[in-house]
Write a protein that holds these residues in place. Structure first.
Motif, PDB file in Angstrom:
ATOM      1  N   GLN A   1       0.830  -1.209   0.000  1.00 58.06           N
ATOM      2  CA  GLN A   1       0.000   0.000   0.000  1.00 58.06           C
ATOM      3  C   GLN A   1       0.862   1.256   0.000  1.00 58.06           C
ATOM      4  O   GLN A   1       0.556   2.228  -0.704  1.00 58.06           O
ATOM      5  N   GLN A   2       1.948   1.241   0.749  1.00 58.50           N
ATOM      6  CA  GLN A   2       2.812   2.412   0.815  1.00 58.50           C
ATOM      7  C   GLN A   2       3.514   2.675  -0.512  1.00 58.50           C
ATOM      8  O   GLN A   2       3.723   3.839  -0.894  1.00 58.50           O
ATOM      9  N   ILE A   3       3.860   1.627  -1.230  1.00 56.79           N
ATOM     10  CA  ILE A   3       4.445   1.799  -2.562  1.00 56.79           C
ATOM     11  C   ILE A   3       3.468   2.548  -3.464  1.00 56.79           C
ATOM     12  O   ILE A   3       3.827   3.492  -4.172  1.00 56.79           O
ATOM     13  N   VAL A   4       2.233   2.111  -3.429  1.00 59.71           N
ATOM     14  CA  VAL A   4       1.202   2.734  -4.275  1.00 59.71           C
ATOM     15  C   VAL A   4       0.978   4.188  -3.870  1.00 59.71           C
ATOM     16  O   VAL A   4       0.929   5.086  -4.729  1.00 59.71           O
ATOM     17  N   LYS A   5       0.854   4.451  -2.578  1.00 62.09           N
ATOM     18  CA  LYS A   5       0.597   5.809  -2.118  1.00 62.09           C
ATOM     19  C   LYS A   5       1.739   6.752  -2.481  1.00 62.09           C
ATOM     20  O   LYS A   5       1.511   7.888  -2.927  1.00 62.09           O
TER      21      LYS A   5
ATOM     22  N   ALA B   1      -2.100   8.301 -12.274  1.00 57.93           N
ATOM     23  CA  ALA B   1      -2.544   8.092 -10.899  1.00 57.93           C
ATOM     24  C   ALA B   1      -3.834   7.274 -10.866  1.00 57.93           C
ATOM     25  O   ALA B   1      -3.987   6.361 -10.035  1.00 57.93           O
ATOM     26  N   ILE B   2      -4.750   7.573 -11.768  1.00 60.10           N
ATOM     27  CA  ILE B   2      -6.022   6.848 -11.816  1.00 60.10           C
ATOM     28  C   ILE B   2      -5.807   5.385 -12.174  1.00 60.10           C
ATOM     29  O   ILE B   2      -6.374   4.485 -11.542  1.00 60.10           O
ATOM     30  N   GLU B   3      -4.954   5.145 -13.171  1.00 65.63           N
ATOM     31  CA  GLU B   3      -4.678   3.762 -13.568  1.00 65.63           C
ATOM     32  C   GLU B   3      -4.008   2.991 -12.438  1.00 65.63           C
ATOM     33  O   GLU B   3      -4.359   1.838 -12.151  1.00 65.63           O
ATOM     34  N   LEU B   4      -3.047   3.626 -11.776  1.00 68.85           N
ATOM     35  CA  LEU B   4      -2.344   2.974 -10.674  1.00 68.85           C
ATOM     36  C   LEU B   4      -3.298   2.610  -9.543  1.00 68.85           C
ATOM     37  O   LEU B   4      -3.298   1.476  -9.046  1.00 68.85           O
ATOM     38  N   LEU B   5      -4.115   3.563  -9.109  1.00 67.79           N
ATOM     39  CA  LEU B   5      -5.014   3.325  -7.989  1.00 67.79           C
ATOM     40  C   LEU B   5      -6.064   2.275  -8.323  1.00 67.79           C
ATOM     41  O   LEU B   5      -6.422   1.446  -7.476  1.00 67.79           O
TER      42      LEU B   5
END
Length: 290
Positions: free
Chosen positions: A25-29, A44-48
């Motif tokens: 989760q921290q990698i993504v954030k 950002a939208i694709e990643l989330l």
């Protein structure tokens, strides 16, 4: 950029496979905050979207919902318009939540999505597509009251009627008509006359309540609403008053129908306040789940 996101997804998947959910989760954030600072909204939208689905596939519902909320926040901050393309990630995330048990977190996520939709979309209470998904999920959870709140805005009268039939069968047989009438009156108060007619017709095809005075009232009321006859509306209410008194909420819905469909304005402050309260209730309906 596609290559970079692919690398991130591979790293994320390795963390998830190893049970390192917080680290994933921290990698993504961290990467999402970087994209936001650079105004790379699509990335950002694709990643989330991808990361939230992966979290949920690993049954990390809180982490998945958190990433989903970040996606909604980006939609809200950047005024993303409501389109099938923008709804897609929200639908995908909601559908990725485990379905084998009720999960309040996913409804909190959908509440945020509906709030965004109501602000940028063409309908003030949000996307019918999102309401349909939520209604079906609540129905699966056997939370019929919550399902009804969303079916009122889903534009799915056949499914709505099926849910009502199932719900009615959990109660007393002699009260089956109350479930149907309540839904019809709520739809008419929202000026959804066609849906009210369709719900009534479908519900009665699977019901033994077709000869109830209350059901007769609903049939006549739909016709009167189509004709916009305030005089017939009043006559009808008076004639069926004993049946309508079976549920105290009916009087409130009929007052709202009088205002919204027939243009009957209240001359009394107290009643005017009640109308405002009812309108407020409908404006929040389907967005107050947590």
């Amino acid at each position: 950029m596609a290559s970079r996101l692919s690398n991130v997804n591979e790293k994320l998947e390795r963390r998830l496979q190893d049970g390192q959910f917080y680290e994933a989760q921290q990698i993504v954030k961290t990467l999402c905050f970087r994209y936001k600072a650079q105004k790379k909204w699509d990335e950002a939208i694709e990643l989330l979207t991808t990361a939230a689905q992966k979290m949920l596939q690993h049954r990390q519902v809180n982490e998945g919902a958190d990433l989903g909320q970040m996606l909604v926040d980006i939609y809200t901050e950047t005024n993303v318009p409501e389109t099938q393309e923008s709804l897609g990630p929200l639908v995908s995330i909601f559908c990725a939540f485990p379905t084998d048990e009720p999960n309040p977190v996913k409804y909190k996520f959908m509440k945020a999505a509906l709030k965004w939709s109501s602000q940028v979309g063409s309908l003030p209470l949000g996307s019918p597509q999102l309401h349909k998904l939520t209604a079906l999920s609540y129905w699966k959870d056997c939370d019929y009251a919550a399902a009804q709140r969303h079916f009122l805005r889903a534009g799915q009268p056949s499914l709505f009627a099926e849910m009502l039939t199932q719900w009615a069968h959990t109660g007393n047989k002699d009260e089956e008509d109350l479930f149907i009438a309540r839904a019809v009156l709520q739809l008419l108060a929202l000026k959804q006359i066609n849906d009210a007619r369709a719900v009534l017709s479908k519900a009665l095809s699977n019901s033994t309540a077709f000869d109830s005075p209350l059901i007769h009232f609903c049939k006549f009321l739909i016709q009167v609403c189509e004709e916009r006859s305030s005089e017939l509306f009043q006559i009808l209410k008076d004639k069926y008053e004993p049946s309508l008194n079976r549920d105290p909420s009916f009087a409130q819905y009929l007052t709202l129908i009088g205002k919204e469909v027939f243009g009957i304005q209240s001359q009394r402050g107290g009643l005017s306040g009640m109308l405002n309260d009812l309108m407020g209730m409908f404006s929040q309906m389907g967005q107050d789940d947590s």
